[in-house]
Design a protein around this motif. Structure first.
Motif, mmCIF file in Angstrom:
data_model
loop_
_atom_site.group_PDB
_atom_site.id
_atom_site.type_symbol
_atom_site.label_atom_id
_atom_site.label_comp_id
_atom_site.label_asym_id
_atom_site.label_seq_id
_atom_site.Cartn_x
_atom_site.Cartn_y
_atom_site.Cartn_z
ATOM 1 N N VAL A 291 0.833 -1.191 0.000
ATOM 2 C CA VAL A 291 0.000 0.000 0.000
ATOM 3 C C VAL A 291 0.875 1.250 0.000
ATOM 4 O O VAL A 291 2.061 1.201 0.324
ATOM 5 C CB VAL A 291 -0.946 0.020 1.222
ATOM 6 C CG1 VAL A 291 -1.837 -1.212 1.229
ATOM 7 C CG2 VAL A 291 -0.165 0.131 2.518
ATOM 8 N N LEU A 292 0.305 2.342 -0.406
ATOM 9 C CA LEU A 292 1.007 3.623 -0.426
ATOM 10 C C LEU A 292 2.362 3.516 -1.123
ATOM 11 O O LEU A 292 3.406 3.851 -0.548
ATOM 12 C CB LEU A 292 1.184 4.153 1.006
ATOM 13 C CG LEU A 292 -0.083 4.262 1.863
ATOM 14 C CD1 LEU A 292 0.256 4.743 3.268
ATOM 15 C CD2 LEU A 292 -1.117 5.173 1.223
ATOM 16 N N PRO A 293 2.383 3.070 -2.371
ATOM 17 C CA PRO A 293 3.655 2.812 -3.056
ATOM 18 C C PRO A 293 4.522 4.042 -3.289
ATOM 19 O O PRO A 293 5.731 3.898 -3.493
ATOM 20 C CB PRO A 293 3.218 2.188 -4.388
ATOM 21 C CG PRO A 293 1.801 2.628 -4.586
ATOM 22 C CD PRO A 293 1.216 2.708 -3.211
ATOM 23 N N SER A 294 3.942 5.231 -3.267
ATOM 24 C CA SER A 294 4.745 6.439 -3.466
ATOM 25 C C SER A 294 5.294 7.002 -2.160
ATOM 26 O O SER A 294 5.921 8.056 -2.146
ATOM 27 C CB SER A 294 3.919 7.520 -4.178
ATOM 28 O OG SER A 294 3.614 7.118 -5.495
ATOM 29 N N TRP A 295 5.053 6.279 -1.073
ATOM 30 C CA TRP A 295 5.595 6.655 0.228
ATOM 31 C C TRP A 295 6.851 5.831 0.507
ATOM 32 O O TRP A 295 6.891 4.634 0.244
ATOM 33 C CB TRP A 295 4.584 6.389 1.341
ATOM 34 C CG TRP A 295 3.353 7.250 1.306
ATOM 35 C CD1 TRP A 295 2.381 7.232 0.362
ATOM 36 C CD2 TRP A 295 2.974 8.231 2.268
ATOM 37 N NE1 TRP A 295 1.400 8.150 0.660
ATOM 38 C CE2 TRP A 295 1.742 8.780 1.833
ATOM 39 C CE3 TRP A 295 3.537 8.705 3.460
ATOM 40 C CZ2 TRP A 295 1.075 9.775 2.540
ATOM 41 C CZ3 TRP A 295 2.874 9.701 4.169
ATOM 42 C CH2 TRP A 295 1.659 10.225 3.708
ATOM 43 N N LYS B 144 8.432 9.118 -2.028
ATOM 44 C CA LYS B 144 9.272 8.734 -3.172
ATOM 45 C C LYS B 144 9.005 9.640 -4.358
ATOM 46 O O LYS B 144 9.918 10.054 -5.070
ATOM 47 C CB LYS B 144 8.966 7.293 -3.579
ATOM 48 C CG LYS B 144 9.411 6.221 -2.614
ATOM 49 C CD LYS B 144 9.015 4.857 -3.135
ATOM 50 C CE LYS B 144 9.333 3.761 -2.142
ATOM 51 N NZ LYS B 144 8.866 2.441 -2.636
ATOM 52 N N LYS B 145 7.736 9.889 -4.618
ATOM 53 C CA LYS B 145 7.311 10.776 -5.701
ATOM 54 C C LYS B 145 6.326 11.778 -5.132
ATOM 55 O O LYS B 145 5.576 11.466 -4.198
ATOM 56 C CB LYS B 145 6.636 9.986 -6.832
ATOM 57 C CG LYS B 145 7.554 9.051 -7.594
ATOM 58 C CD LYS B 145 6.813 8.314 -8.693
ATOM 59 C CE LYS B 145 6.385 9.237 -9.812
ATOM 60 N NZ LYS B 145 5.782 8.498 -10.957
ATOM 61 N N ILE B 146 6.324 12.973 -5.687
ATOM 62 C CA ILE B 146 5.351 13.977 -5.285
ATOM 63 C C ILE B 146 4.227 14.073 -6.298
ATOM 64 O O ILE B 146 3.049 14.039 -5.950
ATOM 65 C CB ILE B 146 6.029 15.351 -5.084
ATOM 66 C CG1 ILE B 146 6.994 15.275 -3.897
ATOM 67 C CG2 ILE B 146 4.976 16.446 -4.867
ATOM 68 C CD1 ILE B 146 7.743 16.564 -3.627
ATOM 69 N N PHE B 147 4.617 14.146 -7.584
ATOM 70 C CA PHE B 147 3.623 14.249 -8.654
ATOM 71 C C PHE B 147 3.693 13.017 -9.553
ATOM 72 O O PHE B 147 4.771 12.439 -9.741
ATOM 73 C CB PHE B 147 3.863 15.497 -9.499
ATOM 74 C CG PHE B 147 3.825 16.785 -8.727
ATOM 75 C CD1 PHE B 147 2.622 17.282 -8.236
ATOM 76 C CD2 PHE B 147 4.989 17.512 -8.455
ATOM 77 C CE1 PHE B 147 2.571 18.462 -7.515
ATOM 78 C CE2 PHE B 147 4.958 18.693 -7.737
ATOM 79 C CZ PHE B 147 3.745 19.170 -7.262
#
Length: 338
Positions: free
Chosen positions: A35-39, A331-334
């Motif tokens: 879950v929450l892969p961009s975190w 990890k990513k913002i946009f």
């Protein structure tokens, strides 16, 4: 013949094993890493997943029934960018320029003159009174349907001055994932923003999966009229409700009718919403997005004209609010980042 039967039986056995593995994989619970892969895998992500697990595990001390799993999110600076100015302010500036030919007096009248001259400092000097004047000139005097079309058309083409991306692309991917994650665990998600409610509603479903009826925002006075024999809602040049600061808990109570157990913001304008949400008994969670990444987005807090974060930041640790460090925790913002 026996060899063929044995081969057929072997194939059936392999097929059965494959089906069992598929069912097992499908039914396995989703792990925290999925879950929450961009975190990033920091304590921030762990605190969120621990809270969701605790509040959704039946029989646990922190369990919250689905009907009470209400999560509220600020919009500007929490779900989408608010620098170098609020997105709705960008809409106001463009509207002033579009309407200027009908108002030659604006060439010499403040704060309209500063808008037409591209003087952001001059606009800021006009203060709250000047902003109200700009809002009334650009947001009133039309029907709700007409305003919705104007806002929708603007969103379709208007771009962020720094990135060149559409404003609708300037949403924070980690926060969109958080919205999805909460909903997947039985939470109802709402926007509670100081922005105009009818400015946000045309795009919140597309951007965040939040339908218009789950958006709480500032409003101007509206009245029912008949144009010929057609009923319309006319927008008047008068402030009705400001959904910011202490207005946010009032707006939640007025329009949602339930106290949230999860609140996310990024500025002192969200302070009262977080305090109210995390007060009293029972499970609750407060989250502040701290803008710390000048390379990928912007770095600002205590001195910013937009999204000032001072008092809430000072009190966050003592009130057990999670402060999300954008540079460290995301990890990513946009979504458009390579």
């Amino acid at each position: 013949m026996r060899r063929s039967v044995r081969a057929f039986d072997a194939c059936l056995a392999c097929l059965a094993i494959a089906v069992i593995l598929l069912i097992t994989a499908t039914c396995s619970p989703v792990s925290a890493q999925d879950v929450l892969p961009s975190w990033n895998d920091t304590s921030a992500k762990t605190r969120i997943t621990d809270f969701v697990r605790a509040t959704t595990t039946e029989g646990g001390e922190a369990y919250v029934a689905p009907e009470n799993r209400i999560a509220v999110f600020d919009n500007d600076g929490t779900l989408w960018s608010e620098q170098p100015y609020y997105i709705q302010l960008g809409f106001v500036l463009d509207r002033v320029k579009a309407l200027a030919p009908q108002h030659p007096e604006w060439k010499t009248k403040e704060p309209f003159k500063s808008v037409l001259d591209g003087d952001l400092k001059g606009i800021a000097k006009a203060g709250e009174r000047g902003m109200v004047e700009l809002m009334m000139a650009t947001h009133a005097g039309m029907t709700s349907d007409e305003f919705t079309k104007i806002a929708t058309d603007w969103f379709a083409t208007s771009k962020h001055p720094r990135t060149g991306k559409l404003f609708t692309e300037m949403t924070y991917l980690p926060m969109r994932e958080l919205l999805d994650y909460l909903r997947a665990n039985g939470f109802r998600t709402y926007i509670v923003s100081g922005g105009g409610i009818e400015f946000m509603r045309p795009v919140t479903q597309q951007l965040y999966g939040i339908p218009p009826e789950q958006v709480v925002g500032s409003t101007i006075a509206t009245e029912y009229e008949l144009v010929g024999d057609v009923p319309v809602l006319k927008r008047l040049p008068k402030i009705d409700f400001v959904d910011d600061g202490p207005g946010k808990p009032v707006g939640i109570n007025k329009f949602i009718g339930l106290k949230p157990i999860f609140a996310a913001g990024n500025s002192d304008g969200d302070y009262e919403m977080l305090r109210w949400t995390t007060s009293g008994k029972g499970s609750s969670f407060g989250l502040l997005v701290h803008h710390t990444d000048a390379a990928r987005e912007y770095a600002y807090d205590r001195e910013s004209a937009f999204g000032k974060l001072d008092k809430a930041l000072d009190e966050a640790e003592g009130r057990n609010w999670l402060v999300v460090d954008m540079k460290k925790d995301w990890k990513k913002i946009f979504a458009f980042e390579q």
